[in-house]
Design an enzyme around this catalytic site. Structure first.
Site, short mmCIF file in Angstrom:
data_model
loop_
_atom_site.label_atom_id
_atom_site.label_comp_id
_atom_site.label_asym_id
_atom_site.label_seq_id
_atom_site.Cartn_x
_atom_site.Cartn_y
_atom_site.Cartn_z
N ASN A 2 39.98 120.66 -24.00
CA ASN A 2 40.05 121.87 -23.19
C ASN A 2 38.74 122.62 -23.35
O ASN A 2 38.09 122.51 -24.39
CB ASN A 2 41.16 122.79 -23.72
CG ASN A 2 42.50 122.42 -23.19
OD1 ASN A 2 42.73 121.30 -22.75
ND2 ASN A 2 43.40 123.38 -23.23
N ASP A 47 53.58 120.95 -29.07
CA ASP A 47 53.20 122.33 -28.79
C ASP A 47 53.29 123.09 -30.12
O ASP A 47 54.38 123.29 -30.66
CB ASP A 47 54.12 122.95 -27.74
CG ASP A 47 53.59 124.29 -27.26
OD1 ASP A 47 53.32 125.17 -28.12
OD2 ASP A 47 53.41 124.47 -26.05
N LYS A 83 56.23 132.40 -20.53
CA LYS A 83 55.72 131.62 -21.66
C LYS A 83 56.19 132.21 -22.99
O LYS A 83 56.48 131.50 -23.94
CB LYS A 83 54.19 131.61 -21.61
CG LYS A 83 53.55 130.37 -22.13
CD LYS A 83 52.06 130.31 -21.80
CE LYS A 83 51.77 129.41 -20.62
NZ LYS A 83 50.34 129.31 -20.30
#
Ligand code: CTP
Length: 405
Positions: free
Chosen positions: A205, A302, A335
Site C-alpha cells: 500500500n 485484519d 468500519k
C-alpha cells in the site's frame, strides 16, 4: 531520588526524607563522599527504607541497577544540600562520581536546594553557574537568608524541609500535567506492509508512515511507554519508542499480539489487504511471448479487527484509521462497528487531498457519540491532539471506570 551533598546542612536531608515519606513519596538516596562526612548511609537508609547508593564503580549495585537506570527510575532528582562544588560540576557536565553521573544521565527534572557559605553563594562563579543551570531547566528552592553554621549571616542556608517538600510537590504536579499518558502502555502500527510475490517483487500500500510515527512520538512525549510496530518506511525510529520492524501483514499481526497487553492500541498502518497466495522461491522470469504471470491473491488477517474482537487482553481503547477516497464519514462509521474499534480517525486519501506522503491531514473523529471534524492540520499536530484525547479518555476511565467512547 535525593542526592545528599557534602555540607553541614546534610543533616536536614534526614528530616526532608521523613516529611516526603509522610506524604507517601518513595525516596532513594545517593550519598556523595562529602555528604558521608556529615550524615551516615545508615541514617539515610533507615529513614528512606531503601538502599543508599554512593559508589559509581560498585559491582554489586551496578549488577542490580545500573547507574543510568537509577537516575531514570525516579520521577524527580533533588539535590539537597546542593553545594557550590556540585553546582559547578553540574554546570560543566562533570561526572566523576555516582551523584554527578546520575545528574548528567537523567531524563527527569532536577531540583537543587543550595546550601553554602554566604560568600560562596554570592561569588560570581556560583551565580554564573546558577544562571546556566536555570537556563538548562534546573529548578531551585532557596537558599534562605539567616545565621549560618560558619558564624556569618546572609543567603546560603538550606531551605527548610517543608519548603523543599512544597517545591517537590509543585514540580511533580507540573510533570503529571506535561505527561498525561504517564503509566500508560500504547501500541501503534505504522507504515505499509510488503507482501512478497517472489524474492524481488512485492505488493504494498502507499504509506509513508509519517502519521503513525508522529503518533508514537507524541504518545511517548506525553509520557506513555510506546511500542511501535512499523512496516518498511524511510523514517528514523522515533525517540523514546521501542520500534519493532516487520515486513508483512502476518508479521505485523504476530508482533502486535506479542506486544499486548496494552492500554491503548492505535492502528495507523496501511496494511495490504491481500497477499499473493504462493510466494515462489525463484524470481518469476519474463519470457518473450509467454503469458503474463497470473497472480492469485489471498486475504491477509485484519489486525485491527482481530485485536478489536479480542475477549482477553483487549486494549481499553482500540483506535483505527479509515483511509477513504469517497463517502469518508459514512464508510468510517461503518468500519468502526465492523472492526470493533472504539474510535476511527477517518481521512480523505483521494489523490486531490494530498494526504498520502504529505505533511497535512484532515481528520474526522468517529466515536460512539458521533463525528467530530478536525481542522486541516500537520500530522504532528494531529498526533498531539490524539495523544491529548487519549489522555482525557483514560483519565475519565480512571475516574468513571469506563472509557469515554
Ligand atoms: N487494518 C488492519 N489490518 C488490515 C487492514 C486494515 O489492521 N489487514 C487497519 C488499518 O490499520 C486501519 C483500519 O484497519 O486502522 C482501516 O484500514 P482501511 O485501509 O481504511 O480499511 P480496509 O480494511 O482496507 O477496508 P476497505 O478496503 O473496505 O476500505
Amino acid at each position: 531520588m535525593l542526592i545528599v551533598g557534602g555540607g553541614i546542612a546534610a543533616y536536614k536531608a534526614l528530616e526532608l526524607i521523613r516529611q516526603l515519606r509522610a506524604k507517601g513519596a518513595s525516596v532513594r538516596c545517593i550519598l556523595t563522599a562529602g555528604g558521608a562526612e556529615f550524615v551516615t548511609a545508615l541514617s539515610l537508609s533507615s529513614l528512606s527504607g531503601d538502599k543508599v547508593y554512593g559508589d559509581l564503580f560498585n559491582l554489586t549495585d551496578e549488577a542490580e541497577m545500573g547507574h543510568i537506570e537509577l537516575s531514570r527510575d525516579a520521577d524527580l532528582l533533588v539535590v539537597a544540600p546542593a553545594t557550590a562544588n556540585l553546582l559547578a560540576k553540574m554546570t560543566s557536565g562533570i561526572a566523576d562520581d555516582l551523584a554527578t553521573t546520575a545528574l548528567l544521565a537523567t531524563d527527569k527534572p532536577v531540583l537543587c536546594a543550595p546550601a553554602m557559605n554566604v560568600r560562596m553563594w554570592l561569588h560570581p562563579a556560583t551565580q554564573r553557574n546558577v544562571r546556566a543551570l536555570r537556563a538548562d531547566g534546573v529548578s531551585f528552592v532557596g537558599p534562605d537568608e539567616g545565621d549560618m553554621a560558619c558564624g556569618e549571616f546572609g543567603p546560603g542556608r538550606l531551605a527548610e524541609p517543608p519548603a523543599i517538600v512544597e517545591a517537590i510537590g509543585e514540580m511533580l504536579a507540573a510533570g503529571d500535567k506535561a505527561r498525561p499518558l504517564a503509566g500508560t502502555r500504547v501500541l501503534v502500527t505504522s507504515g505499509p506492509t510488503h507482501e512478497p510475490i517472489d524474492p524481488v517483487r512485492y505488493l504494498a500500500n502507499r504509506s509513508s508512515g509519517k502519521q503513525g510515527h508522529a503518533i508514537a512520538a507524541a504518545c511517548a512525549r506525553a509520557g506513555a511507554e510506546v511500542v511501535l510496530i512499523s512496516g518498511p518506511v524511510a523514517l528514523p525510529d522515533p525517540q523514546g519508542v521501542l520500534t519493532i520492524h516487520v515486513e508483512t501483514a502476518r508479521e505485523m499481526l504476530t508482533a502486535t499480539e506479542e506486544a499486548l497487553p496494552a492500554d491503548v492500541a492505535i492502528f495507523a498502518a496501511a496494511v495490504a489487504d491481500w497477499r499473493p497466495d504462493r510466494e515462489g522461491d525463484a524470481k518469476i522470469k519474463k519470457t518473450q511471448g509467454a503469458a503474463t504471470p497470473d497472480l492469485s491473491l489471498t486475504e491477509n488477517p485484519d489486525i485491527l479487527a482481530t485485536i478489536g474482537a479480542r475477549k482477553k487482553a483487549r486494549p481499553k481503547l482500540v483506535i483505527g484509521f479509515a483511509a477513504e477516497t469517497n463517502d469518508v464519514v459514512a464508510n468510517a462509521t461503518a468500519k468502526r462497528t465492523r472492526k470493533g474499534a472504539d474510535w476511527i480517525l477517518a481521512n480523505d486519501v483521494s489523490p486531490a487531498s494530498g494526504v498520502m506522503g504529505g505533511d497535512l491531514n484532515t481528520i474526522h473523529l468517529v466515536t460512539a457519540d458521533g463525528v467530530e471534524d478536525w481542522p486541516r492540520m500537520g500530522k504532528d499536530a494531529v498526533a498531539d491532539e490524539l495523544a491529548q484525547r487519549i489522555a482525557d479518555a483514560i483519565g475519565d476511565r480512571r475516574t468513571a471506570g469506563a472509557v469515554k467512547a
